[in-house]
Design an enzyme around this catalytic site. Structure first.
Site, PDB file in Angstrom:
ATOM      1  N   CYS A   1     -16.384   1.199   0.757  1.00  0.00           N
ATOM      2  CA  CYS A   1     -15.166   0.424   1.069  1.00  0.00           C
ATOM      3  C   CYS A   1     -14.719   0.609   2.511  1.00  0.00           C
ATOM      4  CB  CYS A   1     -14.051   0.813   0.108  1.00  0.00           C
ATOM      5  SG  CYS A   1     -13.564   2.546   0.235  1.00  0.00           S
TER       6      CYS A   1
ATOM      7  N   ARG B   1     -13.511  -9.310   1.287  1.00  0.00           N
ATOM      8  CA  ARG B   1     -12.122  -9.037   0.887  1.00  0.00           C
ATOM      9  C   ARG B   1     -11.249 -10.269   1.109  1.00  0.00           C
ATOM     10  NH1 ARG B   1     -10.268  -3.670   1.451  1.00  0.00           N
ATOM     11  NH2 ARG B   1      -8.422  -4.444   0.364  1.00  0.00           N
TER      12      ARG B   1
ATOM     13  N   HIS C   1      -7.358   1.167  -6.409  1.00  0.00           N
ATOM     14  CA  HIS C   1      -7.551   0.226  -5.289  1.00  0.00           C
ATOM     15  C   HIS C   1      -8.191  -1.044  -5.873  1.00  0.00           C
ATOM     16  CE1 HIS C   1      -7.724  -1.268  -1.379  1.00  0.00           C
ATOM     17  NE2 HIS C   1      -8.604  -0.488  -0.800  1.00  0.00           N
TER      18      HIS C   1
ATOM     19  N   ASP D   1     -17.515   6.643  -1.164  1.00  0.00           N
ATOM     20  CA  ASP D   1     -16.240   6.601  -0.432  1.00  0.00           C
ATOM     21  C   ASP D   1     -16.061   7.981   0.194  1.00  0.00           C
ATOM     22  OD1 ASP D   1     -13.713   5.953   0.514  1.00  0.00           O
ATOM     23  OD2 ASP D   1     -12.715   6.027  -1.439  1.00  0.00           O
TER      24      ASP D   1
ATOM     25  N   ARG E   1       0.896  -1.172   0.000  1.00  0.00           N
ATOM     26  CA  ARG E   1       0.000   0.000   0.000  1.00  0.00           C
ATOM     27  C   ARG E   1       0.925   1.210   0.000  1.00  0.00           C
ATOM     28  NH1 ARG E   1      -5.365   1.375   3.410  1.00  0.00           N
ATOM     29  NH2 ARG E   1      -6.077  -0.109   1.855  1.00  0.00           N
TER      30      ARG E   1
ATOM     31  N   GLN F   1      -9.863  -4.029  -3.742  1.00  0.00           N
ATOM     32  CA  GLN F   1     -11.149  -3.620  -3.170  1.00  0.00           C
ATOM     33  C   GLN F   1     -12.262  -3.780  -4.209  1.00  0.00           C
ATOM     34  OE1 GLN F   1     -12.013  -1.957   0.033  1.00  0.00           O
ATOM     35  NE2 GLN F   1     -13.992  -2.567  -0.777  1.00  0.00           N
TER      36      GLN F   1
HETATM   37  N1  NVA Z   1     -10.172   6.654  -1.177  1.00  0.00           N
HETATM   38  C1  NVA Z   1      -9.766   6.171   0.121  1.00  0.00           C
HETATM   39  C2  NVA Z   1      -9.880   4.696   0.192  1.00  0.00           C
HETATM   40  C3  NVA Z   1      -9.564   4.110   1.536  1.00  0.00           C
HETATM   41  C4  NVA Z   1      -9.686   2.620   1.571  1.00  0.00           C
HETATM   42  C5  NVA Z   1      -8.358   6.632   0.421  1.00  0.00           C
HETATM   43  O1  NVA Z   1      -7.494   6.523  -0.465  1.00  0.00           O
HETATM   44  O2  NVA Z   1      -8.122   7.120   1.530  1.00  0.00           O
HETATM   45  N1   CP Z   2     -11.229  -0.435   2.378  1.00  0.00           N
HETATM   46  C1   CP Z   2      -9.951  -0.505   2.772  1.00  0.00           C
HETATM   47  O1   CP Z   2      -9.024  -0.688   1.971  1.00  0.00           O
HETATM   48  O2   CP Z   2      -9.790  -0.371   4.107  1.00  0.00           O
HETATM   49  P1   CP Z   2      -8.419  -0.139   4.865  1.00  0.00           P
HETATM   50  O3   CP Z   2      -7.912   1.209   4.438  1.00  0.00           O
HETATM   51  O4   CP Z   2      -8.781  -0.169   6.326  1.00  0.00           O
HETATM   52  O5   CP Z   2      -7.452  -1.214   4.495  1.00  0.00           O
END
Ligand code: NVA
Ligand code: CP
Length: 320
Positions: free
Chosen positions: A278, A304, A146, A238, A119, A149
């Site tokens: 998500c 997931r 992502h 989101d 990540r 997801q």
């Molecule tokens: N769009 C959000 C997704 C988190 C799972 C972010 O990047 O913070």
């Molecule tokens: N939806 C998701 O990716 O959650 P986290 O950021 O908690 O991993």
């Protein structure tokens, strides 16, 4: 100096972006996840799937941004396949402060581990790691996408609606962020109708609009949230402010006020429309909708694990 470049076992695959993966492979992953989920009904959380297909394999995970679901679901996914996982803290590696190169870091990861889940706060880093790793790399969220997801969300939609997503109307209400970019790619790959409702000045970046135009698509944009949800089978959302989003937060939240998912907005969709998110959530969804029967967010989060197991098998070249 001779560069260490990716020497890849032919059967192994990366999982970086949905647009790079053939639709038939994405379908195979979903099919396998469905089969495995069914077979696990009587098993406890840490019991291993029959045959332990990833016995002895180590998944190394690294998070440069916070995570709850992705971290836990990859942990359970590899464990249930008979392997194990180690989570690295990016700030404890020489790569972060001590100047060790991505090339050398990748070589060590490839020597000790069997797959790498990252990540990251940089899309370039994913590409750089890909170049130097000789083990599969999985994108666990980047600034632009992502994919794990969204593939899991396609699985959830079909599980709940009991039909192919290509026969459903999907709506996204919210920011044009990493999650939406992957949903757009899924819309092209699985050929489903996707309405996107957001303020005009928050539409996706040029490269995503070009991707939409260059591919046969069923994607439409709306500046009116009610029009976007008209006839929807599924509404996705989101957070308006994503991790590391460097914007004037107050201004952005204010511009999204008319895009809040409340009971009134839900009433413009089909009566059996479901709500997916998500997580984590922000102010974009009203508590009443979030905690209603239409909201399937907990089932969505749990799935997931199931889909990531099949993604891991795909990466290891072990998908039947
Ligand atoms: N769009 C959000 C997704 C988190 C799972 C972010 O990047 O913070
Ligand atoms: N939806 C998701 O990716 O959650 P986290 O950021 O908690 O991993």
């Amino acid at each position: 100096m001779k560069k260490f470049a990716q020497v890849f076992d032919n059967n192994m695959k990366n999982f970086i972006n949905l647009d790079e993966i053939p639709a038939k492979d994405l379908r195979k992953i979903i099919f396998d996840a469905k089969r495995r989920k069914n077979l696990r009904k009587k098993l406890n959380t840490l019991e291993v799937d029959k045959g332990a297909p990833l016995k002895g394999k180590l998944l190394i995970q690294m998070f440069e941004k916070t995570s709850l679901r992705t971290r836990l679901s990859f942990y359970l996914a590899i464990k249930q396949l008979g392997g194990s996982t180690l989570t690295l803290r990016a700030d404890e590696l020489h790569m972060s402060g001590g100047g060790e190169s991505i090339e050398d870091t990748a070589k060590i990861l490839s020597t000790f581990g069997n797959a790498f889940m990252l990540r990251t706060d940089s899309d370039k880093k994913l590409e750089d790691f890909k170049r130097y790793l000789s083990i599969p790399i999985i994108n666990g969220l980047s600034p632009s996408s992502h994919p794990t997801q969204i593939l899991s969300d396609v699985f959830t939609v079909e599980e709940i609606k009991k039909k192919s997503i290509s026969n459903l109307n999907i709506t996204w209400i919210g920011d044009s962020n990493n999650v939406l970019n992957s949903l757009i790619m899924a819309s092209v790959k699985f050929s489903f109708k996707l309405n996107i409702g957001c303020p005009k000045n928050y539409r996706p970046k040029e490269n995503i609009l070009t991707y939409i135009n260059n591919n046969k698509n069923k994607i439409s944009f709306f500046s009116d949230a009610k029009k976007a949800v008209n006839g929807a089978d599924v509404i996705f959302s989101d957070k308006v402010i994503s991790m590391n989003d460097k914007v004037n937060k107050k201004k952005k939240l204010n511009e999204f006020k008319k895009f809040k998912i409340d009971e009134e907005l839900m009433s413009f969709a089909k009566s059996d429309c479901i709500f997916l998110h998500c997580l984590p959530r922000g102010s974009e969804v009203d508590e009443k909708v979030f905690s209603s029967k239409k909201s399937k967010v907990w089932q969505q989060a749990m799935n997931r694990v199931h889909v990531q197991k099949s993604i891991l098998l795909y990466c290891f070249g072990k998908l039947r």
